[in-house]
Design an enzyme around this catalytic site. Structure first.
Site, short mmCIF file in Angstrom:
data_model
loop_
_atom_site.label_atom_id
_atom_site.label_comp_id
_atom_site.label_asym_id
_atom_site.label_seq_id
_atom_site.Cartn_x
_atom_site.Cartn_y
_atom_site.Cartn_z
N TRP A 10 38.34 41.88 31.62
CA TRP A 10 38.22 43.19 30.97
C TRP A 10 37.94 44.31 31.97
O TRP A 10 37.97 45.48 31.61
CB TRP A 10 37.11 43.16 29.92
CG TRP A 10 37.42 42.31 28.72
CD1 TRP A 10 38.51 41.49 28.54
CD2 TRP A 10 36.65 42.20 27.51
NE1 TRP A 10 38.45 40.88 27.32
CE2 TRP A 10 37.32 41.29 26.66
CE3 TRP A 10 35.45 42.76 27.08
CZ2 TRP A 10 36.83 40.95 25.39
CZ3 TRP A 10 34.96 42.43 25.82
CH2 TRP A 10 35.65 41.54 25.00
N LYS A 11 37.61 43.95 33.20
CA LYS A 11 37.30 44.95 34.24
C LYS A 11 36.23 45.92 33.72
O LYS A 11 35.40 45.52 32.91
CB LYS A 11 38.58 45.66 34.69
CG LYS A 11 39.67 44.64 35.07
CD LYS A 11 40.85 45.24 35.76
CE LYS A 11 41.85 44.14 36.06
NZ LYS A 11 43.03 44.62 36.80
N GLU A 169 47.33 36.15 42.17
CA GLU A 169 47.58 37.49 41.65
C GLU A 169 48.15 38.38 42.75
O GLU A 169 47.39 38.94 43.55
CB GLU A 169 46.28 38.11 41.14
CG GLU A 169 45.63 37.35 40.00
CD GLU A 169 44.72 38.26 39.19
OE1 GLU A 169 44.98 38.41 38.00
OE2 GLU A 169 43.78 38.83 39.75
N GLY A 236 44.76 41.28 32.58
CA GLY A 236 43.96 42.50 32.62
C GLY A 236 44.24 43.35 31.39
O GLY A 236 43.71 43.12 30.31
N GLY A 237 45.10 44.34 31.56
CA GLY A 237 45.39 45.31 30.50
C GLY A 237 45.66 44.70 29.13
O GLY A 237 45.10 45.14 28.12
P1 PGA Z 1 46.88 43.29 34.76
O1 PGA Z 1 45.60 42.79 35.60
O2 PGA Z 1 47.19 42.20 33.77
O3 PGA Z 1 46.42 44.55 34.10
O4 PGA Z 1 47.98 43.50 35.75
C1 PGA Z 1 45.48 41.45 35.99
C2 PGA Z 1 44.20 41.25 36.76
O5 PGA Z 1 43.80 42.15 37.51
O6 PGA Z 1 43.56 40.20 36.67
#
Ligand code: PGA
Length: 252
Positions: A10-11, A169, A236-237
């Site tokens: 979720w950052k 990643e 992420g998003g």
């Molecule tokens: P993203 O991020 O799916 O928004 O590209 C992935 C992550 O940073 O783990």
């Protein structure tokens, strides 16, 4: 047998209220879903871990932290230790995310210490790594990935890999909307497995889950996850919307 995993990073998103709401939505959506051996993990920000753990009880949702400090305690203002994570019921921690490496100066050497601290505290690790665009353009992606893995993990005994999940990643694919093609992901994952097999043997390399991360979304998850060496994703998003996260979880 390695497991499939879909983990939502979720950052720095979702306050307490939004955290409770999203956990509730995910919980509801997966309740009756056929998960096909897939683990579902979410990683909210530190201050909301406790609430997320509480609200995930008796569900298939597991809660992870996005980072931790390498020391057990001490004068490290603003930091969080493995012990503290365990204290609120967290069993997994993400380490080495490219944003931690790029914005917070986390080097392979620091990450090796964090890996040791997490394992010593019996936390499972989702260990992230991946090349930058310039590395790929120069054809150095395998060398970069190999050195990131070796420097942070290859001091470990084979047994430690029972508690490690790897997450490839590529930095150029994170939050950019640009995804590695399923073939690029498969090629790298197979290279990672070979690198592990060379050092630790097939028993370790066959049993480690390797996730792909970088702009995974409902529209591309199925194709990426269909590759033999891709065991799921770090999202992420698309993990911030219950509907999207659900379609990714059920993409296997
Ligand atoms: P993203 O991020 O799916 O928004 O590209 C992935 C992550 O940073 O783990």
């Amino acid at each position: 047998m390695r497991k499939n995993i879909v983990a939502g990073n979720w950052k720095m998103n979702n306050d307490l209220k939004a955290t409770k709401k999203l956990v509730k939505q995910i919980r509801k959506s997966i309740k009756k879903a056929e998960l096909n051996n897939t683990r579902v993990i979410i990683a909210p920000t530190f201050v909301n871990l406790s609430a997320a753990v509480k609200r995930s009880k008796k569900s298939k949702i597991e809660v992870a932290a996005q980072n931790m400090h390498q020391a057990n305690n001490g004068a490290f203002t603003g930091e969080i230790s493995a012990e503290m994570l365990k204290g609120v019921g967290v069993k997994t921690v993400i380490l080495g995310h490219s944003e931690r490496r790029a914005y917070f100066g986390e080097t392979d050497a620091i990450l090796a210490e964090k890996v040791n601290a997490a394992l010593a505290n019996k936390l499972e690790i989702i260990f992230c790594f991946g090349e930058e665009l310039a590395d790929r353009k120069a054809g150095n992606e395998e060398a970069v990935v190999e050195s990131q893995i070796k420097n942070a993990l290859f001091h470990l005994e084979a047994d430690a890999f029972k508690n490690i999940v790897l997450a490839y990643e590529p930095v150029w694919a994170i939050g950019t909307g640009e995804t590695a093609s399923p073939e690029q992901a498969q090629d790298m994952h197979s290279f990672i497995r070979k690198t592990l097999a060379d050092k630790y043997g097939n028993n370790v390399s066959d049993n480690v889950s390797i996730l792909y991360g970088g702009s995974v979304k409902p529209a591309n998850a199925q194709e990426i996850f269909s590759k033999p060496d891709v065991d799921g994703g770090l999202i992420g998003g698309a993990a911030l919307k219950a509907e999207d996260f659900y379609s990714i979880i059920t993409a296997f």
